[in-house]
Write a protein that holds these residues in place. Sequence first.
Motif, PDB file in Angstrom:
ATOM      1  N   GLY A  25       0.827  -1.196   0.000  1.00  8.22           N
ATOM      2  CA  GLY A  25       0.000   0.000   0.000  1.00  8.22           C
ATOM      3  C   GLY A  25       0.860   1.245   0.000  1.00  8.22           C
ATOM      4  N   GLU A  26       0.237   2.368  -0.278  1.00  6.42           N
ATOM      5  CA  GLU A  26       0.963   3.631  -0.309  1.00  6.42           C
ATOM      6  C   GLU A  26       1.401   4.040   1.100  1.00  6.42           C
ATOM      7  OE1 GLU A  26       3.054   5.685  -1.306  1.00  6.42           O
ATOM      8  OE2 GLU A  26       1.922   6.580  -2.992  1.00  6.42           O
ATOM      9  N   CYS A  27       2.594   4.578   1.188  1.00  7.82           N
ATOM     10  CA  CYS A  27       3.117   5.110   2.451  1.00  7.82           C
ATOM     11  C   CYS A  27       4.088   6.222   2.088  1.00  7.82           C
ATOM     12  CB  CYS A  27       3.802   4.012   3.269  1.00  7.82           C
ATOM     13  SG  CYS A  27       4.324   4.563   4.918  1.00  7.82           S
ATOM     14  N   GLU A  28       3.572   7.361   1.733  1.00  5.28           N
ATOM     15  CA  GLU A  28       4.351   8.443   1.145  1.00  5.28           C
ATOM     16  C   GLU A  28       5.581   8.843   1.963  1.00  5.28           C
ATOM     17  OE1 GLU A  28       5.846  12.238   0.001  1.00  5.28           O
ATOM     18  OE2 GLU A  28       4.809  11.813   1.897  1.00  5.28           O
ATOM     19  N   PRO A  29       5.522   8.885   3.313  1.00  3.49           N
ATOM     20  CA  PRO A  29       6.712   9.313   4.062  1.00  3.49           C
ATOM     21  C   PRO A  29       7.822   8.268   4.147  1.00  3.49           C
ATOM     22  CG  PRO A  29       4.782   9.141   5.521  1.00  3.49           C
ATOM     23  CD  PRO A  29       4.355   8.696   4.158  1.00  3.49           C
ATOM     24  N   ALA A  30       7.623   7.092   3.542  1.00  2.00           N
ATOM     25  CA  ALA A  30       8.611   6.019   3.697  1.00  2.00           C
ATOM     26  C   ALA A  30       9.926   6.306   2.978  1.00  2.00           C
ATOM     27  CB  ALA A  30       8.026   4.695   3.199  1.00  2.00           C
TER      28      ALA A  30
END
Length: 461
Positions: A25-30
């Motif tokens: 899934g999306e996890c933009e701050p990763a």
Amino acid sequence: MQGKGKERMDRKITELRQGWRFHLGECEPAWYKGYDASSWRAVTVPHDWSVEAPFSKDYSSGTGYLRGGIGWYRIRFSLPEAYRGKRIRVVFDGVYKNSQVWCNSYYLGKRPNGYSTFSCDISDFAVFGEQDNQISVKVTHTDLADSRWFTGSGITRKVTLVIEEAVHPAEYGVTFRTESISRREGGSAQEKDAQTFAEISVIHEMVNAAEDAAELTVTTELVDGDGHMAARLKGCVKLPAGEEGPAYGRAQKDCPRKLVLKGVVENPRLWSPRTPELYRMSTWYQINGGEAYLADEQRVGIRTIDFRPSEGFFLNGVETKLKGVCVHHDGGCLGAAMSSEVWQRRLQELKECGCNAIRCSHNPHMPELYALCDAMGFLMMDEAFDEWENPKNKWSVGHNVYPPRHQGYYEDFPAWHEEDLRAMVRRDRNHPSVILWSIGNEIAYPNDPYCHPMFETMTGN
């Protein structure tokens, strides 16, 4: 080999297999080094998240009714102080697909193709000693009807760290060639037996990323399977300072410096499917008379190939029939994260059936397959693409169920095909098994055969 002066380090390759964390899934701050991913799932790379999921009609039939989506991978590792000042890159053998890479929060670039090998130079972003390095990889596989076979999703092939001196070969920059093989009769009573001679050349493409110019001595040795020295080639070249290698994901078109070494191997052990003889080719660099260090090592084979339109294919001067099969990259229920052990079992069974040739359908495969074909004796056709500028029909809800979808590589072909093609050829050109290059599968087939004018009713586009 010994020399004098500053101590230097042999090239080192380390596989990044354990220690990865994965989030579906999306996890933009990763992308951020300080992001806490401790709750993410621990996985081993190579990894395919699609094959782990249940089948569903919500996904494309052409790619196996299995999910794609967006996935993130992160890994932390340390580098000793001894590596400071070296050139360090991370090599991805294949990420399906649309990969984006960060190192210690620095964005390095992307690679749309899911089958291309690419590398990231992290020399300017790496930290050493007690500090950890953080690699983050985002994989975007949301266009599920992008192929006509199972693709898998994720970092589906191995990842390695390559640590080299500032003066080093360009990536895949040591090229071995068999120029000719000749047979000569003995000229005296003591030389009654005929001898075979192989004329060889080794082309070196070199990079000097150091601040100072270098007087470089290059030595390449060829050793047979019994450990006997078959050839030793040596040459010198001057390298100006500060010539960098290729940027992330973009193959180097024109290497800063080249050196061609030529030699002869007496009574060579010729490579063929029946006698897959390999030589260990090792290259040492020596700068300004200092200590020599190992710059490159690989396996090569001595053989000649000749395609004659009216006679056929000749290997080492002998007419040879290709008895081959097409193979895709995946392992069926094992998914796209294949292992060399699975390929070895497959190849052994094919060998027992009389097969001697492999076609890589329809993309470059994992490097381990080529090494196995070298060692086990298979001729190979290396293939680049399934699509060019135009899309092919992708079945999304069943075979020949219209309308099809048109997702796929054709969208990225104009911008990336040259880099992807060059990456395949440079990576695989030293394999004696590779005798054919395929620029694409069914490239004159932009839609489907049901569009042919012979059909009274057009069932295609």
